[in-house]
Design a protein around this motif. Structure first.
Motif, mmCIF file in Angstrom:
data_model
loop_
_atom_site.group_PDB
_atom_site.id
_atom_site.type_symbol
_atom_site.label_atom_id
_atom_site.label_comp_id
_atom_site.label_asym_id
_atom_site.label_seq_id
_atom_site.Cartn_x
_atom_site.Cartn_y
_atom_site.Cartn_z
ATOM 1 N N GLY A 52 0.639 -1.284 -0.020
ATOM 2 C CA GLY A 52 0.005 0.069 0.008
ATOM 3 C C GLY A 52 0.861 1.211 -0.124
ATOM 4 N N THR A 53 2.278 1.068 -0.014
ATOM 5 C CA THR A 53 2.888 2.277 -0.115
ATOM 6 C C THR A 53 2.882 3.125 -1.266
ATOM 7 N N ARG A 54 2.812 4.409 -1.170
ATOM 8 C CA ARG A 54 2.604 5.391 -2.245
ATOM 9 C C ARG A 54 4.083 5.945 -2.278
ATOM 10 N N TYR A 55 4.615 5.746 -3.268
ATOM 11 C CA TYR A 55 5.964 6.231 -3.395
ATOM 12 C C TYR A 55 5.998 7.915 -3.664
ATOM 13 N N SER A 56 7.030 8.540 -2.932
ATOM 14 C CA SER A 56 7.205 9.747 -2.927
ATOM 15 C C SER A 56 8.605 10.356 -3.278
ATOM 16 N N GLY A 57 8.793 11.799 -3.355
ATOM 17 C CA GLY A 57 10.129 12.306 -3.288
ATOM 18 C C GLY A 57 10.886 11.801 -4.831
ATOM 19 N N ILE A 58 12.054 11.478 -4.403
ATOM 20 C CA ILE A 58 12.899 10.999 -5.707
ATOM 21 C C ILE A 58 12.691 9.762 -6.067
ATOM 22 N N ASN A 59 11.756 8.842 -5.133
ATOM 23 C CA ASN A 59 11.493 7.603 -5.745
ATOM 24 C C ASN A 59 10.189 7.721 -6.680
ATOM 25 N N ARG A 60 9.228 8.813 -6.381
ATOM 26 C CA ARG A 60 8.239 8.859 -7.219
ATOM 27 C C ARG A 60 8.710 9.651 -8.689
ATOM 28 N N LEU A 61 9.738 10.405 -8.632
ATOM 29 C CA LEU A 61 10.349 11.120 -9.468
ATOM 30 C C LEU A 61 11.053 9.911 -10.386
ATOM 31 N N THR A 62 11.692 9.086 -9.944
ATOM 32 C CA THR A 62 12.155 8.033 -10.558
ATOM 33 C C THR A 62 11.354 7.148 -11.583
ATOM 34 N N LEU A 63 10.432 6.764 -10.645
ATOM 35 C CA LEU A 63 9.254 5.785 -11.426
ATOM 36 C C LEU A 63 8.327 6.592 -12.383
ATOM 37 N N SER A 64 8.194 7.826 -12.245
ATOM 38 C CA SER A 64 7.523 8.686 -13.169
ATOM 39 C C SER A 64 8.399 8.670 -14.476
ATOM 40 N N LEU A 65 9.830 9.007 -14.505
ATOM 41 C CA LEU A 65 10.602 8.808 -15.507
ATOM 42 C C LEU A 65 10.760 7.586 -16.288
#
Length: 317
Positions: A52-65
Motif C-alpha cells: 500500500g506504499t505510495r512512493y514519494s519524493g525522489i522515488n516518485r520522480l524515478t518511477l515517473s521517469l
C-alpha cells in the motif's frame, strides 16, 4: 521486502540526474507532455499494491521517469510469493530509502556535509506491465472520471491557503517581500486549466515564504538558487495538477522552455540537487494538499481527508 546495502548513494543520484536531464532536454519528462483532464501520465500515483506504499519524493520522480502507464510496482519476492512471473527482458527500477534518526531535512543536511548517522539502502521493483497475469491477482487501480469541473479543486486550495492573490496585469509571479501572488485575470488565459496550473505553480513558490516552508527565494534569474526554486515549483505543480485531476496543455509546456537550460545546468553541476529538488517538491505538494477540503480517490493505503493526511506528512519532513 529485501533491501540491499548501497555503498555509493551518490552514484544512484548521478544516474537519476542523467536520466532527468536527458528527459528534460528531449522534452519527455512526465510534466513536459500535454494531457487531457483526468489523463495525466502522473495522475495515477506509483504505489506498491502489496504494502500500500505510495512512493514519494525522489522515488516518485524515478518511477515517473520510467514512463510506464501501469502505476503498480512490486519486488521480485512479492511477485514470486504470489506465483507470478516476469516477461522475458523485464528490467527493474531501483528505489532508494534512507535510514537513521532525524527528520528528512536533517538527513539531507548530513548527506550534504558527508556526515554520518544515517545511510541508504535500495531495492529493485518491477512495473505491473512486466508481470504476467498480474491483473488476475491484483486488479489495476482505475480512477473514476470526475463528474465536476476539476478546476474547482484548485480554487478550493487557493481559497483555503489564505494566499493573497492579486489579479490584473499580464504576468504571473510570486513576490516574497509583500508575500503576494500576482495573476492575470482568468479570462486572459487560454483555458481554465492554464489558469489553474499557473496558479498552482505560483502557490508552490508562495509555500517557500519564511513563515511556511522557508526556502531560499532570493535567487536572481540565471542563478543556481533561482533554478533550484523553479525546479521545486515546476515538479511540485506537476505533482499537484496530477493529484487534483487537472490536465496539461502544450501552451503551458512551451511557456517554460526558456528556463530549461539553466535548470539542466544546475542539475549537472551538483548531483545532490536532484535529491534536494525531489524531496522539496514532495514537501511542497504535501503542504499545499493539506488545504484540499475534499477526498481524492488515490491508490494505495486508504486516504484520510487531505487536511489530516498531508499536514501530518508535511510536518514529518
Amino acid at each position: 521486502m529485501t533491501m540491499q546495502p548501497c555503498p555509493e548513494p551518490r552514484s544512484l543520484r548521478r544516474d537519476i540526474t542523467e536520466r532527468l536531464v536527458a528527459s528534460m532536454r528531449a522534452g519527455t519528462t512526465p510534466w513536459q507532455k500535454p494531457w487531457s483532464v483526468g489523463q495525466s501520465p502522473m495522475s495515477v500515483h506509483p504505489f506498491n499494491p502489496v504494502t500500500g506504499t505510495r512512493y514519494s519524493g525522489i522515488n516518485r520522480l524515478t518511477l515517473s521517469l520510467a514512463s510506464f502507464k501501469d502505476n503498480r510496482w512490486l519486488t521480485l519476492k512479492q511477485i514470486e510469493s504470489r506465483g507470478l512471473s516476469l516477461y522475458p527482458g523485464s528490467v527493474p527500477e531501483r528505489i532508494v530509502f534512507c535510514f537513521g534518526g532525524g527528520t528528512l531535512e536533517e538527513k539531507r543536511r548530513k548527506d550534504e556535509s558527508h556526515d554520518g548517522g544515517f545511510g541508504y539502502k535500495w531495492h529493485e521493483v518491477y512495473n505491473g506491465s512486466d508481470i504476467v497475469d498480474l491483473d488476475v491477482v491484483i486488479p489495476p487501480f482505475v480512477s473514476e472520471p470526475a463528474d465536476f469541473d476539476v478546476s474547482l479543486n484548485v480554487i478550493a486550495v487557493l481559497a483555503a491557503s489564505g494566499a493573497n492573490l492579486i489579479h490584473g496585469g499580464d504576468r504571473a509571479c510570486y513576490r516574497p517581500s509583500p508575500d503576494t501572488i500576482h495573476l492575470p485575470w482568468r479570462r486572459n488565459f487560454h483555458s481554465a486549466t492554464d489558469y489553474s496550473s499557473t496558479a498552482l505553480h505560483e502557490l508552490a513558490h508562495w509555500s517557500g515564504h519564511p513563515s511556511r516552508l522557508d526556502r531560499n527565494l532570493s535567487g536572481r534569474f540565471g542563478s543556481d538558487a533561482y533554478a533550484i526554486e523553479e525546479l521545486h515549483a515546476e515538479i511540485a505543480s506537476a505533482f499537484l495538477v496530477a493529484e487534483l485531476g487537472l490536465g496539461m496543455t502544450q501552451h503551458q509546456i512551451d511557456a517554460h522552455a526558456s528556463y530549461l537550460n539553466s535548470w539542466c545546468r544546475v542539475l549537472e553541476r551538483d548531483e545532490r540537487a536532484v535529491q534536494i529538488v525531489a524531496s522539496g517538491a514532495q514537501r511542497i505538494t504535501d503542504y499545499l494538499l493539506s488545504f484540499a477540503p475534499r477526498r481524492l480517490e488515490l491508490p494505495g493505503k486508504p486516504s484520510e481527508p487531505h487536511s489530516t493526511q498531508y499536514r501530518q506528512r508535511a510536518a514529518k519532513t
